[in-house]
Design a protein around this motif. Structure first.
Motif, mmCIF file in Angstrom:
data_model
loop_
_atom_site.group_PDB
_atom_site.id
_atom_site.type_symbol
_atom_site.label_atom_id
_atom_site.label_comp_id
_atom_site.label_asym_id
_atom_site.label_seq_id
_atom_site.Cartn_x
_atom_site.Cartn_y
_atom_site.Cartn_z
ATOM 1 N N ASN A 123 0.808 -1.220 0.000
ATOM 2 C CA ASN A 123 0.000 0.000 0.000
ATOM 3 C C ASN A 123 0.843 1.273 0.000
ATOM 4 O O ASN A 123 0.295 2.376 -0.064
ATOM 5 N N ARG A 124 2.144 1.119 0.077
ATOM 6 C CA ARG A 124 3.014 2.293 0.019
ATOM 7 C C ARG A 124 3.078 2.822 -1.416
ATOM 8 O O ARG A 124 2.645 2.151 -2.359
ATOM 9 N N PRO A 125 3.605 4.039 -1.627
ATOM 10 C CA PRO A 125 3.734 4.576 -2.990
ATOM 11 C C PRO A 125 4.567 3.635 -3.847
ATOM 12 O O PRO A 125 5.419 2.900 -3.330
ATOM 13 N N PRO A 126 4.336 3.636 -5.153
ATOM 14 C CA PRO A 126 5.130 2.778 -6.045
ATOM 15 C C PRO A 126 6.603 3.152 -5.989
ATOM 16 O O PRO A 126 6.961 4.312 -5.761
ATOM 17 N N ILE A 127 7.446 2.182 -6.200
ATOM 18 C CA ILE A 127 8.887 2.403 -6.155
ATOM 19 C C ILE A 127 9.326 3.227 -7.369
ATOM 20 O O ILE A 127 8.972 2.913 -8.504
ATOM 21 N N ASP A 128 10.108 4.271 -7.106
ATOM 22 C CA ASP A 128 10.689 5.053 -8.201
ATOM 23 C C ASP A 128 12.009 4.452 -8.657
ATOM 24 O O ASP A 128 12.322 4.468 -9.849
ATOM 25 N N VAL A 129 12.785 3.946 -7.714
ATOM 26 C CA VAL A 129 14.007 3.232 -8.070
ATOM 27 C C VAL A 129 14.391 2.322 -6.908
ATOM 28 O O VAL A 129 14.135 2.649 -5.746
ATOM 29 N N ILE A 275 18.693 5.898 -14.774
ATOM 30 C CA ILE A 275 19.639 6.841 -15.367
ATOM 31 C C ILE A 275 19.695 8.123 -14.540
ATOM 32 O O ILE A 275 20.777 8.664 -14.270
ATOM 33 N N ALA A 276 18.521 8.618 -14.119
ATOM 34 C CA ALA A 276 18.473 9.834 -13.306
ATOM 35 C C ALA A 276 19.202 9.650 -11.975
ATOM 36 O O ALA A 276 19.856 10.568 -11.474
ATOM 37 N N PHE A 277 19.097 8.455 -11.416
ATOM 38 C CA PHE A 277 19.781 8.146 -10.164
ATOM 39 C C PHE A 277 21.293 8.266 -10.344
ATOM 40 O O PHE A 277 21.986 8.884 -9.531
ATOM 41 N N VAL A 278 21.805 7.672 -11.416
ATOM 42 C CA VAL A 278 23.245 7.725 -11.685
ATOM 43 C C VAL A 278 23.689 9.162 -11.944
ATOM 44 O O VAL A 278 24.732 9.614 -11.450
ATOM 45 N N GLN A 279 22.905 9.883 -12.709
ATOM 46 C CA GLN A 279 23.259 11.262 -13.023
ATOM 47 C C GLN A 279 23.296 12.132 -11.766
ATOM 48 O O GLN A 279 24.132 13.023 -11.647
ATOM 49 N N LYS A 280 22.398 11.875 -10.825
ATOM 50 C CA LYS A 280 22.407 12.630 -9.569
ATOM 51 C C LYS A 280 23.702 12.362 -8.786
ATOM 52 O O LYS A 280 24.290 13.279 -8.221
ATOM 53 N N LEU A 281 24.124 11.101 -8.784
ATOM 54 C CA LEU A 281 25.383 10.766 -8.103
ATOM 55 C C LEU A 281 26.566 11.479 -8.745
ATOM 56 O O LEU A 281 27.473 11.959 -8.068
ATOM 57 N N LEU A 282 26.550 11.534 -10.077
ATOM 58 C CA LEU A 282 27.657 12.155 -10.798
ATOM 59 C C LEU A 282 27.625 13.666 -10.707
ATOM 60 O O LEU A 282 28.665 14.325 -10.823
ATOM 61 N N ALA A 283 26.439 14.240 -10.507
ATOM 62 C CA ALA A 283 26.294 15.701 -10.496
ATOM 63 C C ALA A 283 27.118 16.352 -9.380
ATOM 64 O O ALA A 283 27.615 17.460 -9.551
ATOM 65 N N GLY A 284 27.238 15.670 -8.263
ATOM 66 C CA GLY A 284 27.996 16.251 -7.149
ATOM 67 C C GLY A 284 29.438 15.814 -7.111
ATOM 68 O O GLY A 284 30.152 16.076 -6.135
ATOM 69 N N THR A 285 29.905 15.132 -8.148
ATOM 70 C CA THR A 285 31.277 14.636 -8.179
ATOM 71 C C THR A 285 32.239 15.760 -8.499
ATOM 72 O O THR A 285 32.028 16.513 -9.432
#
Length: 286
Positions: A123-129, A275-285
């Motif tokens: 019943n929780r929100p659907p998983i985004d990643v 892809i967005a998850f990976v890009q977020k990690l790289l954005a602060g590199t």
């Protein structure tokens, strides 16, 4: 006097592990794994004292169980006790088999509990990643990890994360058990992406667990691309993204050796979010 000394040693053993004397076998196993992981990540833990304390407690539990069973089955019968002596020489084999069965039961029970928890959360929100960490990763409170990660993705409602501890060179029976548990986890879980160390990246890539990223390579910095060749490949492909320098891992409370490669699962249904998850990690590199 001897009994008093034994009780004192046992009390000290529980204090060394930071547990009450009525702690369950599962709590003892979990705390021992936790302290060993802290040793491997460079934290100030006396590995020898921890191992000695663990062995003292487990041996005391075994002896207590043996006495309990002897009283239950033999009572005050001298004849039954004499007959039982015949089997004493097989006791070691029985104990070893019992330990193996207990470890297998703990592993299976853990995996089943994880799956039951996911069903209960329908019943929780659907998983985004969903990110599965595979390797020598550690977190002080793994239950908090998804919420910490979600805080960096305000446009999402839910992030799932799970750590599957998989050491490259297991040093004791418990690390061997962790590897066995990792195999079950890899088979039963379907994450969108794997966050791995170099050793486990190579292992999963060879098993064709990752999606080839050649057609998506322009979405990531060229220097972050990791190429390799799966067992079914005729030539190398881009299978991973090196995110070792991302400061988000420290922000999320991840403790590891600092080498991290992400591979996207070959059949993910949330490719854009992965892809967005990976890009977020790289954005602060840096």
């Amino acid at each position: 006097m001897a009994d008093q000394d034994a009780r004192s040693l046992l009390q000290q053993a529980y204090e060394t592990l930071g547990l009450p004397v009525d702690a369950s076998r599962e709590e003892i196993e979990e705390r021992y794994f936790l302290l060993l992981k802290k040793v491997k990540t460079g934290q100030a833990v006396d590995e020898e004292a921890v191992s000695r304390a663990y062995k003292t407690i487990i041996e005391a539990m075994r002896e207590s169980k043996v006495r309990e069973l002897e009283q239950m089955y033999y009572g005050d019968s001298v004849f039954k006790r004499k007959m039982a002596d015949f089997w004493v020489k097989y006791r070691t084999h029985v104990i070893v088999s019992a330990i193996v069965l207990i470890l297998a039961g703990v592993i299976l029970n853990t995996v089943l509990n994880q799956r039951a928890m996911r069903i209960a959360e329908a019943n929780r929100p659907p998983i985004d990643v969903y990110a599965l960490f595979v390797g020598e990763f550690f977190h002080d409170n793994e239950h908090e990890l998804p919420e910490r990660m979600l805080a960096d993705f305000p446009e999402w409602q839910r992030v799932d994360a799970l750590i599957s501890y998989a050491p490259e060179n297991p040093r004791d029976p418990f690390e061997v058990a962790a590897l066995q548990k990792n195999v079950i986890t890899i088979m039963s879980e379907r994450p969108d992406l794997y966050v791995t160390d170099p050793f486990n990246f190579e292992s999963l890539m060879f098993q064709s667990a990752f999606l080839p990223l050649d057609d998506l390579a322009d979405k990531f910095p060229a220097g972050s691309l990791v190429r390799g060749q799966a067992d079914s490949d005729d030539a190398p492909h881009v299978y991973g993204i090196d995110v070792s320098a991302s400061p988000l891992f420290a922000k999320w409370g991840i403790i590891d050796k600092g080498e991290r490669i992400i591979g996207i699962r070959y059949d993910t249904e949330r490719l854009d979010n992965a892809i967005a998850f990976v890009q977020k990690l790289l954005a602060g590199t840096p």
